[in-house]
Design a protein around this motif. Structure first.
Motif, mmCIF file in Angstrom:
data_model
loop_
_atom_site.group_PDB
_atom_site.id
_atom_site.type_symbol
_atom_site.label_atom_id
_atom_site.label_comp_id
_atom_site.label_asym_id
_atom_site.label_seq_id
_atom_site.Cartn_x
_atom_site.Cartn_y
_atom_site.Cartn_z
ATOM 1 N N GLU A 19 0.830 -1.200 0.000
ATOM 2 C CA GLU A 19 0.000 0.000 0.000
ATOM 3 C C GLU A 19 0.872 1.261 0.000
ATOM 4 O OE1 GLU A 19 -3.875 1.779 2.392
ATOM 5 O OE2 GLU A 19 -2.626 0.266 3.370
ATOM 6 N N LEU A 20 1.916 1.262 0.813
ATOM 7 C CA LEU A 20 2.845 2.395 0.847
ATOM 8 C C LEU A 20 3.498 2.602 -0.517
ATOM 9 C CD1 LEU A 20 4.489 1.572 4.274
ATOM 10 C CD2 LEU A 20 3.205 3.671 3.769
ATOM 11 N N HIS A 21 3.909 1.494 -1.120
ATOM 12 C CA HIS A 21 4.562 1.572 -2.433
ATOM 13 C C HIS A 21 3.625 2.190 -3.469
ATOM 14 C CE1 HIS A 21 6.010 0.149 -6.355
ATOM 15 N NE2 HIS A 21 7.198 0.305 -5.808
ATOM 16 N N GLU A 22 2.390 1.784 -3.447
ATOM 17 C CA GLU A 22 1.413 2.323 -4.406
ATOM 18 C C GLU A 22 1.203 3.815 -4.183
ATOM 19 O OE1 GLU A 22 -1.232 2.673 -7.537
ATOM 20 O OE2 GLU A 22 0.307 1.183 -7.090
ATOM 21 N N HIS A 23 1.118 4.229 -2.933
ATOM 22 C CA HIS A 23 0.956 5.661 -2.653
ATOM 23 C C HIS A 23 2.194 6.436 -3.101
ATOM 24 C CE1 HIS A 23 -2.734 6.105 -0.029
ATOM 25 N NE2 HIS A 23 -2.684 4.800 -0.257
ATOM 26 N N LEU A 24 3.383 5.902 -2.840
ATOM 27 C CA LEU A 24 4.613 6.550 -3.300
ATOM 28 C C LEU A 24 4.601 6.704 -4.815
ATOM 29 C CD1 LEU A 24 7.375 4.855 -1.130
ATOM 30 C CD2 LEU A 24 6.962 7.313 -1.291
ATOM 31 N N ARG A 25 4.230 5.636 -5.493
ATOM 32 C CA ARG A 25 4.201 5.647 -6.960
ATOM 33 C C ARG A 25 3.234 6.715 -7.474
ATOM 34 N NH1 ARG A 25 1.432 3.931 -11.075
ATOM 35 N NH2 ARG A 25 -0.235 3.018 -9.838
ATOM 36 N N GLN A 26 2.050 6.737 -6.916
ATOM 37 C CA GLN A 26 1.044 7.713 -7.355
ATOM 38 C C GLN A 26 1.501 9.153 -7.097
ATOM 39 O OE1 GLN A 26 -2.692 6.676 -5.560
ATOM 40 N NE2 GLN A 26 -2.880 4.777 -6.722
ATOM 41 N N ASN A 30 2.183 11.885 -10.020
ATOM 42 C CA ASN A 30 1.413 13.130 -10.023
ATOM 43 C C ASN A 30 2.319 14.351 -9.879
ATOM 44 O OD1 ASN A 30 -0.977 11.727 -10.362
ATOM 45 N ND2 ASN A 30 -1.384 11.606 -8.168
ATOM 46 N N SER A 31 3.305 14.229 -9.033
ATOM 47 C CA SER A 31 4.249 15.325 -8.860
ATOM 48 C C SER A 31 5.045 15.561 -10.139
ATOM 49 C CB SER A 31 5.185 15.015 -7.690
ATOM 50 O OG SER A 31 6.060 16.082 -7.468
ATOM 51 N N LYS A 40 5.394 23.384 -12.730
ATOM 52 C CA LYS A 40 5.314 23.695 -11.304
ATOM 53 C C LYS A 40 6.488 23.064 -10.557
ATOM 54 C CE LYS A 40 0.423 24.509 -11.136
ATOM 55 N NZ LYS A 40 -0.810 24.291 -10.433
ATOM 56 N N LYS A 41 6.642 23.454 -9.304
ATOM 57 C CA LYS A 41 7.730 22.903 -8.502
ATOM 58 C C LYS A 41 7.411 21.461 -8.102
ATOM 59 C CE LYS A 41 6.765 23.950 -3.674
ATOM 60 N NZ LYS A 41 7.281 22.771 -3.056
ATOM 61 N N ASN A 42 8.447 20.724 -7.804
ATOM 62 C CA ASN A 42 8.287 19.341 -7.367
ATOM 63 C C ASN A 42 7.743 19.352 -5.937
ATOM 64 O OD1 ASN A 42 8.628 16.734 -6.396
ATOM 65 N ND2 ASN A 42 10.423 16.377 -7.654
ATOM 66 N N ASP A 43 6.527 18.879 -5.775
ATOM 67 C CA ASP A 43 5.882 18.888 -4.462
ATOM 68 C C ASP A 43 5.732 17.480 -3.882
ATOM 69 O OD1 ASP A 43 3.943 17.900 -6.157
ATOM 70 O OD2 ASP A 43 2.337 19.183 -5.394
ATOM 71 N N PHE A 44 6.593 16.584 -4.316
ATOM 72 C CA PHE A 44 6.523 15.189 -3.891
ATOM 73 C C PHE A 44 6.514 15.051 -2.365
ATOM 74 C CE2 PHE A 44 8.880 11.163 -2.947
ATOM 75 C CZ PHE A 44 7.891 10.279 -3.353
ATOM 76 N N LEU A 45 7.448 15.716 -1.692
ATOM 77 C CA LEU A 45 7.520 15.581 -0.234
ATOM 78 C C LEU A 45 6.310 16.199 0.452
ATOM 79 C CD1 LEU A 45 11.324 16.221 0.357
ATOM 80 C CD2 LEU A 45 10.090 14.040 0.293
#
Length: 102
Positions: A19-26, A30-31, A40-45
């Motif tokens: 589940e964590l991996h899938e959220h990270l991937r998404q 998206n970022s 836009k800026k990278n808002d991954f974190l």
């Protein structure tokens, strides 16, 4: 590389790895889309920090993403290169510079 550290830390904090991996991937996709398509800026974190599934590691994100964790021997290699190659060249040039300025 930081994503792996985040994933492992979140898993150790009790999260489900898949589940964590899938959220990270998404979040990463998206970022990246925001950066590549909209400039836009990278808002991954920020995305991770706002996702409840990562609530157990939000406080660890700065340490987990510290660039110094991922550069290996780069600092030492630069210092060695400068000492071995650049400083000897500069030592040869400096006396000439001093003479030219007189």
């Amino acid at each position: 590389m930081a994503s792996e550290a985040i994933l492992m830390t979140a898993t150790r904090a009790g999260g489900d790895r898949q589940e964590l991996h899938e959220h990270l991937r998404q979040h990463a996709q998206n970022s990246a889309r925001e950066v590549l398509e909209r400039g836009k800026k990278n808002d991954f974190l920020e995305r991770l920090a706002e996702d409840p599934i990562f609530s157990g590691v939000v406080k660890d994100l700065p340490a987990l993403t510290d660039p110094m964790r991922f550069i290996g021997r780069a600092v030492e290699q630069v210092d060695e290169f400068l000492a071995e190659h650049i400083e000897p060249l500069l030592a040869k040039i400096e006396p000439r510079r001093a003479e030219a300025q007189v």
